[in-house]
Design a protein around this motif. Structure first.
Motif, PDB file in Angstrom:
ATOM      1  N   ARG A 136       1.380  -1.076   0.297  1.00  0.00           N
ATOM      2  CA  ARG A 136      -0.027   0.131  -0.037  1.00  0.00           C
ATOM      3  C   ARG A 136       1.375   1.298   0.336  1.00  0.00           C
ATOM      4  O   ARG A 136       1.095   2.740  -1.541  1.00  0.00           O
ATOM      5  CB  ARG A 136      -1.567  -0.250   1.218  1.00  0.00           C
ATOM      6  CG  ARG A 136      -1.643   0.860   1.497  1.00  0.00           C
ATOM      7  CD  ARG A 136      -3.119   0.795   2.577  1.00  0.00           C
ATOM      8  NE  ARG A 136      -2.566   0.795   3.461  1.00  0.00           N
ATOM      9  CZ  ARG A 136      -2.388  -0.325   4.183  1.00  0.00           C
ATOM     10  NH1 ARG A 136      -3.198  -1.198   3.768  1.00  0.00           N
ATOM     11  NH2 ARG A 136      -1.827   0.112   5.746  1.00  0.00           N
ATOM     12  N   VAL A 137       1.731   0.944   1.183  1.00  0.00           N
ATOM     13  CA  VAL A 137       2.559   2.230   0.778  1.00  0.00           C
ATOM     14  C   VAL A 137       3.236   2.612  -0.027  1.00  0.00           C
ATOM     15  O   VAL A 137       3.313   3.604  -0.856  1.00  0.00           O
ATOM     16  CB  VAL A 137       3.855   1.968   2.619  1.00  0.00           C
ATOM     17  CG1 VAL A 137       4.972   3.928   1.777  1.00  0.00           C
ATOM     18  CG2 VAL A 137       2.956   2.189   3.579  1.00  0.00           C
ATOM     19  N   THR A 138       3.911   1.465  -1.378  1.00  0.00           N
ATOM     20  CA  THR A 138       4.694   1.695  -2.368  1.00  0.00           C
ATOM     21  C   THR A 138       3.763   2.481  -3.205  1.00  0.00           C
ATOM     22  O   THR A 138       4.385   3.312  -3.965  1.00  0.00           O
ATOM     23  CB  THR A 138       5.319   0.329  -2.559  1.00  0.00           C
ATOM     24  OG1 THR A 138       6.143   0.055  -1.140  1.00  0.00           O
ATOM     25  CG2 THR A 138       6.175   0.009  -3.936  1.00  0.00           C
ATOM     26  N   ILE A 176      15.389   0.472   0.555  1.00  0.00           N
ATOM     27  CA  ILE A 176      14.964  -1.217  -0.279  1.00  0.00           C
ATOM     28  C   ILE A 176      15.706  -1.374  -1.735  1.00  0.00           C
ATOM     29  O   ILE A 176      15.183   0.445  -2.533  1.00  0.00           O
ATOM     30  CB  ILE A 176      13.305  -1.598  -0.484  1.00  0.00           C
ATOM     31  CG1 ILE A 176      12.844  -0.572  -1.283  1.00  0.00           C
ATOM     32  CG2 ILE A 176      13.317  -2.077   1.381  1.00  0.00           C
ATOM     33  CD1 ILE A 176      11.231  -1.668  -1.120  1.00  0.00           C
ATOM     34  N   SER A 177      15.667  -2.285  -2.409  1.00  0.00           N
ATOM     35  CA  SER A 177      15.775  -2.175  -3.703  1.00  0.00           C
ATOM     36  C   SER A 177      14.697  -1.833  -5.079  1.00  0.00           C
ATOM     37  O   SER A 177      13.630  -1.436  -4.599  1.00  0.00           O
ATOM     38  CB  SER A 177      16.490  -3.411  -4.994  1.00  0.00           C
ATOM     39  OG  SER A 177      15.241  -4.089  -4.353  1.00  0.00           O
ATOM     40  N   ARG A 178      15.670  -0.942  -6.009  1.00  0.00           N
ATOM     41  CA  ARG A 178      14.253  -0.431  -7.231  1.00  0.00           C
ATOM     42  C   ARG A 178      13.515  -1.949  -6.877  1.00  0.00           C
ATOM     43  O   ARG A 178      12.514  -1.593  -7.520  1.00  0.00           O
ATOM     44  CB  ARG A 178      15.397  -0.292  -8.327  1.00  0.00           C
ATOM     45  CG  ARG A 178      13.956   0.529  -9.167  1.00  0.00           C
ATOM     46  CD  ARG A 178      15.089   1.114 -10.494  1.00  0.00           C
ATOM     47  NE  ARG A 178      14.305   1.367 -11.437  1.00  0.00           N
ATOM     48  CZ  ARG A 178      13.774   2.305 -12.485  1.00  0.00           C
ATOM     49  NH1 ARG A 178      15.403   2.651 -13.017  1.00  0.00           N
ATOM     50  NH2 ARG A 178      13.207   2.013 -13.369  1.00  0.00           N
ATOM     51  N   LYS A 179      14.009  -2.748  -7.518  1.00  0.00           N
ATOM     52  CA  LYS A 179      13.172  -4.152  -7.958  1.00  0.00           C
ATOM     53  C   LYS A 179      12.408  -4.641  -6.837  1.00  0.00           C
ATOM     54  O   LYS A 179      11.326  -4.724  -7.445  1.00  0.00           O
ATOM     55  CB  LYS A 179      14.527  -5.184  -8.048  1.00  0.00           C
ATOM     56  CG  LYS A 179      14.955  -5.491  -9.184  1.00  0.00           C
ATOM     57  CD  LYS A 179      13.927  -6.392 -10.175  1.00  0.00           C
ATOM     58  CE  LYS A 179      15.010  -6.057 -11.590  1.00  0.00           C
ATOM     59  NZ  LYS A 179      13.731  -5.682 -12.863  1.00  0.00           N
ATOM     60  N   ALA A 180      12.474  -4.474  -6.113  1.00  0.00           N
ATOM     61  CA  ALA A 180      11.510  -4.753  -4.729  1.00  0.00           C
ATOM     62  C   ALA A 180      10.525  -3.993  -4.880  1.00  0.00           C
ATOM     63  O   ALA A 180       9.183  -3.696  -4.573  1.00  0.00           O
ATOM     64  CB  ALA A 180      11.843  -4.781  -3.243  1.00  0.00           C
ATOM     65  N   ARG A 215       6.508  -5.232  -6.146  1.00  0.00           N
ATOM     66  CA  ARG A 215       5.941  -4.369  -5.282  1.00  0.00           C
ATOM     67  C   ARG A 215       4.022  -3.616  -5.301  1.00  0.00           C
ATOM     68  O   ARG A 215       2.669  -3.939  -5.413  1.00  0.00           O
ATOM     69  CB  ARG A 215       6.000  -3.802  -3.733  1.00  0.00           C
ATOM     70  CG  ARG A 215       6.704  -4.220  -2.771  1.00  0.00           C
ATOM     71  CD  ARG A 215       7.595  -3.276  -1.481  1.00  0.00           C
ATOM     72  NE  ARG A 215       7.876  -3.909  -0.832  1.00  0.00           N
ATOM     73  CZ  ARG A 215       8.523  -2.989   0.795  1.00  0.00           C
ATOM     74  NH1 ARG A 215       7.909  -1.961   0.178  1.00  0.00           N
ATOM     75  NH2 ARG A 215       8.819  -3.904   1.667  1.00  0.00           N
ATOM     76  N   ILE A 216       4.466  -2.530  -6.391  1.00  0.00           N
ATOM     77  CA  ILE A 216       3.724  -2.140  -7.222  1.00  0.00           C
ATOM     78  C   ILE A 216       3.082  -3.544  -8.379  1.00  0.00           C
ATOM     79  O   ILE A 216       1.661  -2.637  -8.422  1.00  0.00           O
ATOM     80  CB  ILE A 216       4.530  -0.388  -7.619  1.00  0.00           C
ATOM     81  CG1 ILE A 216       4.793  -0.181  -7.019  1.00  0.00           C
ATOM     82  CG2 ILE A 216       3.508  -0.244  -9.155  1.00  0.00           C
ATOM     83  CD1 ILE A 216       5.534   1.444  -7.662  1.00  0.00           C
ATOM     84  N   TYR A 217       3.931  -4.380  -8.954  1.00  0.00           N
ATOM     85  CA  TYR A 217       3.147  -4.949 -10.251  1.00  0.00           C
ATOM     86  C   TYR A 217       2.084  -5.997  -9.667  1.00  0.00           C
ATOM     87  O   TYR A 217       1.634  -5.920  -9.663  1.00  0.00           O
ATOM     88  CB  TYR A 217       4.358  -5.455 -10.631  1.00  0.00           C
ATOM     89  CG  TYR A 217       4.247  -6.669 -11.336  1.00  0.00           C
ATOM     90  CD1 TYR A 217       3.050  -6.102 -12.555  1.00  0.00           C
ATOM     91  CD2 TYR A 217       3.496  -7.790 -10.791  1.00  0.00           C
ATOM     92  CE1 TYR A 217       2.453  -7.172 -14.033  1.00  0.00           C
ATOM     93  CE2 TYR A 217       3.324  -9.204 -12.195  1.00  0.00           C
ATOM     94  CZ  TYR A 217       2.872  -8.889 -12.825  1.00  0.00           C
ATOM     95  OH  TYR A 217       2.254  -9.484 -13.885  1.00  0.00           O
ATOM     96  N   LYS A 218       2.487  -6.243  -7.942  1.00  0.00           N
ATOM     97  CA  LYS A 218       1.793  -7.069  -7.340  1.00  0.00           C
ATOM     98  C   LYS A 218      -0.091  -6.724  -6.879  1.00  0.00           C
ATOM     99  O   LYS A 218      -0.754  -7.045  -7.001  1.00  0.00           O
ATOM    100  CB  LYS A 218       2.612  -7.730  -6.012  1.00  0.00           C
ATOM    101  CG  LYS A 218       2.321  -9.342  -5.193  1.00  0.00           C
ATOM    102  CD  LYS A 218       2.995  -9.687  -4.022  1.00  0.00           C
ATOM    103  CE  LYS A 218       2.153 -10.535  -4.220  1.00  0.00           C
ATOM    104  NZ  LYS A 218       3.413 -11.001  -3.162  1.00  0.00           N
ATOM    105  N   ALA A 219       0.564  -5.182  -6.160  1.00  0.00           N
ATOM    106  CA  ALA A 219      -0.303  -4.251  -5.637  1.00  0.00           C
ATOM    107  C   ALA A 219      -1.362  -3.811  -6.988  1.00  0.00           C
ATOM    108  O   ALA A 219      -2.327  -3.954  -6.690  1.00  0.00           O
ATOM    109  CB  ALA A 219      -0.302  -3.257  -5.319  1.00  0.00           C
ATOM    110  N   LEU A 220      -0.800  -3.411  -8.138  1.00  0.00           N
ATOM    111  CA  LEU A 220      -1.477  -3.508  -9.396  1.00  0.00           C
ATOM    112  C   LEU A 220      -2.918  -4.719  -9.486  1.00  0.00           C
ATOM    113  O   LEU A 220      -3.707  -4.588  -9.658  1.00  0.00           O
ATOM    114  CB  LEU A 220      -1.044  -3.150 -10.321  1.00  0.00           C
ATOM    115  CG  LEU A 220      -0.438  -1.717 -10.205  1.00  0.00           C
ATOM    116  CD1 LEU A 220       0.643  -1.251 -11.631  1.00  0.00           C
ATOM    117  CD2 LEU A 220      -2.040  -0.637 -10.253  1.00  0.00           C
ATOM    118  N   ALA A 221      -2.058  -5.905  -9.508  1.00  0.00           N
ATOM    119  CA  ALA A 221      -2.801  -7.257 -10.280  1.00  0.00           C
ATOM    120  C   ALA A 221      -3.933  -7.527  -8.943  1.00  0.00           C
ATOM    121  O   ALA A 221      -4.916  -8.271  -9.162  1.00  0.00           O
ATOM    122  CB  ALA A 221      -1.914  -7.980 -10.333  1.00  0.00           C
TER     123      ALA A 221
END
Length: 170
Positions: A125-127, A147-151, A155-161
């Motif tokens: 949610r924060v990301t 955190i890393s850029r990949k992380a 997170r954003i990809y997973k949140a969108l899904a």
């Protein structure tokens, strides 16, 4: 020099008036109206007005002039604040050419979206909100969260899904 002949425009007389009445005027305003309108500033305003009108205010009427000016200043401020509150309470009419069904669907979608965002894990949610609402770039978010850029991307990809799944029922 008799008291009735004293000229308010003379600096010594003006200072004498200030010394004699400033504290009483402040206390009067404070006890009558509280400190919401900053009685110290109102006392200053009253004395400035006395100085600007010193030629037309006789010495014996100076105290009455100061108290009247101060009281009127606060009453004007009260009227202004009441007017501002009255107009801030009025909501502008929102006219729309959208039909009620569309507006209802839009509201339902908004509710589903908010619910889906609230169901995300705190990290996602924060990301997601930093990216989509505040417009932060992935690297900025990574630096902020340590955190890393990949992380961040994950997170954003997973949140969108997850949001898409909840909102669209996919």
């Amino acid at each position: 020099m008799s008291e009735s002949k004293q000229d308010v425009c003379q600096e010594k007389v003006y200072s004498k008036l200030f010394s004699a009445h400033a504290k009483d005027l402040h206390n009067f305003l404070y006890y009558k109206y509280g400190d919401a309108f900053n009685p110290g500033d109102v006392v200053q305003e009253a004395f400035v007005k006395l100085w600007n009108n010193c030629a037309s205010v006789p010495f014996e009427k100076a105290k009455s002039f100061l108290f009247t000016v101060a009281k009127n200043f606060i009453l004007n401020e009260i009227d202004k604040s009441k007017t501002a509150q009255k107009y801030s309470a009025l909501k502008p009419k929102s006219y729309t050419h959208e039909n009620p069904e569309y507006l209802l669907e839009e509201q339902e979608y908004q509710n589903k979206l908010e619910s889906a965002i609230n169901e995300l894990t705190e990290e996602m949610r924060v990301t997601f909100l930093l990216n989509r609402i505040e417009g932060k770039k992935h690297q900025e978010i990574a630096d902020m969260l340590g955190i890393s850029r990949k992380a961040v991307e994950k997170r954003i990809y997973k949140a969108l899904a997850l949001i898409r799944e909840k909102v669209e029922g996919i």
